[in-house]
Design an enzyme around this catalytic site. Structure first.
Site, PDB file in Angstrom:
ATOM      1  N   HIS A 114       0.927  -1.222   0.013  1.00 32.66           N
ATOM      2  CA  HIS A 114       0.036   0.030  -0.007  1.00 32.66           C
ATOM      3  C   HIS A 114       0.813   1.164   0.108  1.00 32.66           C
ATOM      4  CE1 HIS A 114      -3.969  -1.905   1.526  1.00 32.66           C
ATOM      5  NE2 HIS A 114      -4.077  -1.635   0.110  1.00 32.66           N
ATOM      6  N   CYS A 142      -3.506  -7.456 -20.040  1.00 33.59           N
ATOM      7  CA  CYS A 142      -3.713  -6.575 -18.974  1.00 33.59           C
ATOM      8  C   CYS A 142      -2.717  -6.562 -17.810  1.00 33.59           C
ATOM      9  CB  CYS A 142      -5.093  -6.828 -18.027  1.00 33.59           C
ATOM     10  SG  CYS A 142      -5.279  -8.597 -17.832  1.00 33.59           S
TER      11      CYS A 142
HETATM   12  C1  PEP Z   1      -1.432 -11.190 -14.687  1.00 34.86           C
HETATM   13  O1  PEP Z   1      -1.080 -12.234 -14.237  1.00 34.86           O
HETATM   14  O2  PEP Z   1      -0.809 -10.510 -15.576  1.00 34.86           O
HETATM   15  C2  PEP Z   1      -2.631 -10.449 -14.128  1.00 34.86           C
HETATM   16  C3  PEP Z   1      -3.030  -9.513 -14.963  1.00 34.86           C
HETATM   17  O3  PEP Z   1      -3.175 -10.988 -13.102  1.00 34.86           O
HETATM   18  P1  PEP Z   1      -2.630 -10.920 -11.744  1.00 34.86           P
HETATM   19  O4  PEP Z   1      -1.595  -9.821 -11.677  1.00 34.86           O
HETATM   20  O5  PEP Z   1      -3.885 -10.234 -11.063  1.00 34.86           O
HETATM   21  O6  PEP Z   1      -2.289 -12.197 -11.278  1.00 34.86           O
END
Ligand code: PEP
Ligand code: MG
Length: 590
Positions: free
Chosen positions: A203, A519
């Site tokens: 955080h 993402c």
């Molecule tokens: C990833 O694994 O790239 C993703 C977007 O999910 P997280 O970072 O939440 O595991």
């Protein structure tokens, strides 16, 4: 962390680059707030008094937090969230009640009782595989630290005690800083901070990014090596701290600082600009969020929608699963805030069984390799009641805007089939109850396991869209535990195997005509933008703060010129060569 030179006039420290920018100023060491409390055995007649002292300290801290909450009413939601989180932690019976029992049972002092209980809770958090959850252990320590300070009569804020008499730029050097400490920077002349501990998703790091402070964490022993008043350069972009720089370095960094600030203010002007390449290809810029409170920042960033809503984040820090109604409220608030823009809601990506405690039947889910264990959709499918409640909540929210469902960590076709069957079941139960939802809601899957990337056809055929999670895809491709510092140097987005997989995923989705986004962190790193454009990626999802820099890179790129270069890059065999070529590609003025 490596100290390249110690006890000489000038030396450099390397840590985690968690918040970009450059700060130059004087070191201000903050004494380490210690949780090493002494143990005292109390006479029986003093026990009630000790319990009352504990209760008084707790209520003192609660009032302090409430007062802070009021003064922060107009501040970004992120900041208030930390106050709320500390409040929630201290309201939990694990910390508000159990220590009282410890005082009574063991006839000990209040400080010792709460720290014992804290250690127990932190240990449980540390055993989780999820770095986010592990870092919540810090939040518990920081909340408890407040109580210990109150018990010892030093409730005054750690940072608040500092004075900036000469009006110089001050850089805080601390072993650790709580989010509340960082919040106290707001009204003071601090320009940056560096700490020995803390992770990139703590955080404290998130706040630094939100507030635009350059920060470097994880320096291990900066507090021991740096002395009060020494001149520091903090390069939050590279994770470097230069102590007592010579004049030449100082001048160079002053110039870089000015350039950085100029660049940042120019980038802000891009908010309303479209992300279109020089050869007129429109790129979708989407945002990653962690809760309804992030929506304002999304709109402010100029994002066209949300490409990843990590739902697990909104309910962390509590011991039970949220009800369907609670989830529905959170999703509805978010989708309404998006005002017609698309919102991709990802189902819970939990790797930890704690949050599902009380759901009988699975016993102890902790394993030696939690990253390879019962996490994410695997966990959701073993908890159909919990999964159905979430799916119903998302479906109910779909009535209020453009909602899509995204499911993490698919590796097998049957997982998709089972998920789709559960979505059907959720839909039919809602129909039976005459509750409205979007019948044609799209369902997508994350491609973040190499098996899913290689055998992508079975996902393309079953789902409406896909999203690449590079964070996990890299972890699993290279067999690197993201959370293990000892192998962190092997975590490499530019490994040829990673690029081959990305190329295969993007090419296959394009051929099948299935929309695809990315993402993971790679999407938000402007150093990879041209590479990804050249590989054919057209939808990027990232933290809102990363959007301007990536958008600018897109606007300066000509895909028709990039593509042949990227085709050559992905045939290279070594990461170092790939990195060199990507640097050249980025330096290239188009
Ligand atoms: C990833 O694994 O790239 C993703 C977007 O999910 P997280 O970072 O939440 O595991
Ligand atoms: Mg992931």
């Amino acid at each position: 962390m490596k100290a390249s030179k110690q006890h000489t006039v000038s030396f450099t420290l390397h840590g985690l680059a968690v918040s970009s920018g450059i700060a130059i100023g004087q070191a201000h060491l903050i004494s380490q707030a210690t949780l090493e409390v002494s143990h005292r055995v109390l006479a029986s007649r003093l026990i009630d008094k000790e319990v009352a002292r504990f209760e008084a300290a707790l209520s003192g801290v609660r009032s302090e937090l409430d007062a802070m909450r009021v003064t922060l009413e107009k501040s970004p939601a992120d900041m208030r969230a930390f106050i709320d989180l500390h409040r929630m932690i201290l309201d939990d019976p694990e910390l508000s009640e159990v220590p009282k029992q410890i005082i009574r049972d063991r006839r000990c002092n209040a400080e010792w009782a709460i720290v014992q209980q804290m250690n127990l809770l932190v240990e449980q958090f540390e055993q989780t595989e999820d770095p986010y959850l592990r870092e919540r252990g810090y939040d518990i320590c920081q909340a408890v630290e407040r109580v210990v300070r109150e018990l010892s009569g030093q409730s005054e804020h750690m940072v608040g005690r500092l004075k900036n008499a000469k009006g110089e730029q001050l850089i805080i050097v601390a072993h650790d800083l709580s989010p509340a400490d960082v919040l106290a920077f707001k009204d003071q002349a601090f320009s940056s901070f560096i700490t020995d501990v803390g992770g990139a998703t703590s955080h404290t790091a998130i706040l630094a990014r939100g507030m635009g402070f350059p920060a470097v964490l994880g320096l291990h022993n900066a507090r021991q090596l740096i002395r009060d008043g020494e001149t520091l350069i903090v390069d939050g972009t590279r994770g470097v701290v230069i102590v007592n720089p010579d004049r030449r370095i100082l001048e160079e960094y002053e110039l870089r600082k000015t350039q950085f600030e100029l660049e940042r203010s120019k980038l802000k002007l891009l908010k309303t600009a479209r992300a279109t390449t020089l050869d007129k290809i429109k790129i979708d810029m989407l945002a990653n969020i962690e809760g309804p409170d992030d929506v304002d920042e999304v709109l402010e960033s100029g994002a066209e929608g949300v490409g990843l809503f990590r739902t697990e984040f909104i309910f962390l820090g509590r011991g039970d699963m949220p009800s369907e109604d609670e989830q529905f409220e959170a999703y509805r608030k978010t989708v309404k805030g998006m005002d017609g823009r698309p919102l991709v809601i990802r189902t819970f990506d939990l790797g930890n069984d704690k949050i599902l405690h009380g759901d009988e039947g699975h016993g102890d889910r902790r394993r030696d390799n939690p990253a390879l264990g019962l996490r994410s959709v695997r966990l959701s499918l073993t908890e159909p009641k919990v999964f159905l409640a979430q799916l119903r909540a998302i479906l109910r929210a779909s009535k209020y805007g453009k909602v899509k469902i995204l499911v993490p960590m698919f590796s097998h076709a049957f997982q998709v089939d089972q998920t789709l069957a559960l979505i059907e079941q959720a839909k039919s139960s809602l129909r039976g109850e005459k509750i409205a939802f979007a019948e044609d809601i799209e369902v997508g899957g994350m491609i973040e396991v190499p098996a899913a990337a290689l055998a992508i056809g079975m996902f393309l055929r079953r789902l409406d869209f896909l999203s690449i999670g590079t964070n996990d895809l890299i972890q699993y491709t290279l067999a690197i535990d993201r959370a293990d510092e000892q192998v962190a140097n092997l975590y490499d987005p530019m490994h040829p195997a990673v690029l081959m997989l990305l190329s295969h995923i993007i090419g296959s989705a394009e051929k099948a005509g299935v929309p695809l986004s990315m993402c993971g962190e790679m999407a938000g790193d402007a150093n990879f933008t041209r590479l990804l454009l050249g590989l054919g990626l057209r939808q990027f999802s990232m933290f809102p703060a990363q959007i301007p820099a990536v958008k600018q890179r897109i606007k300066q790129s000509d895909i028709s010129e990039i593509e042949p270069i990227v085709r050559k890059i992905i045939r290279l065999e070594e990461s170092a060569k790939i990195e060199e070529q990507i640097e050249r590609l980025n330096a290239w003025q188009q």
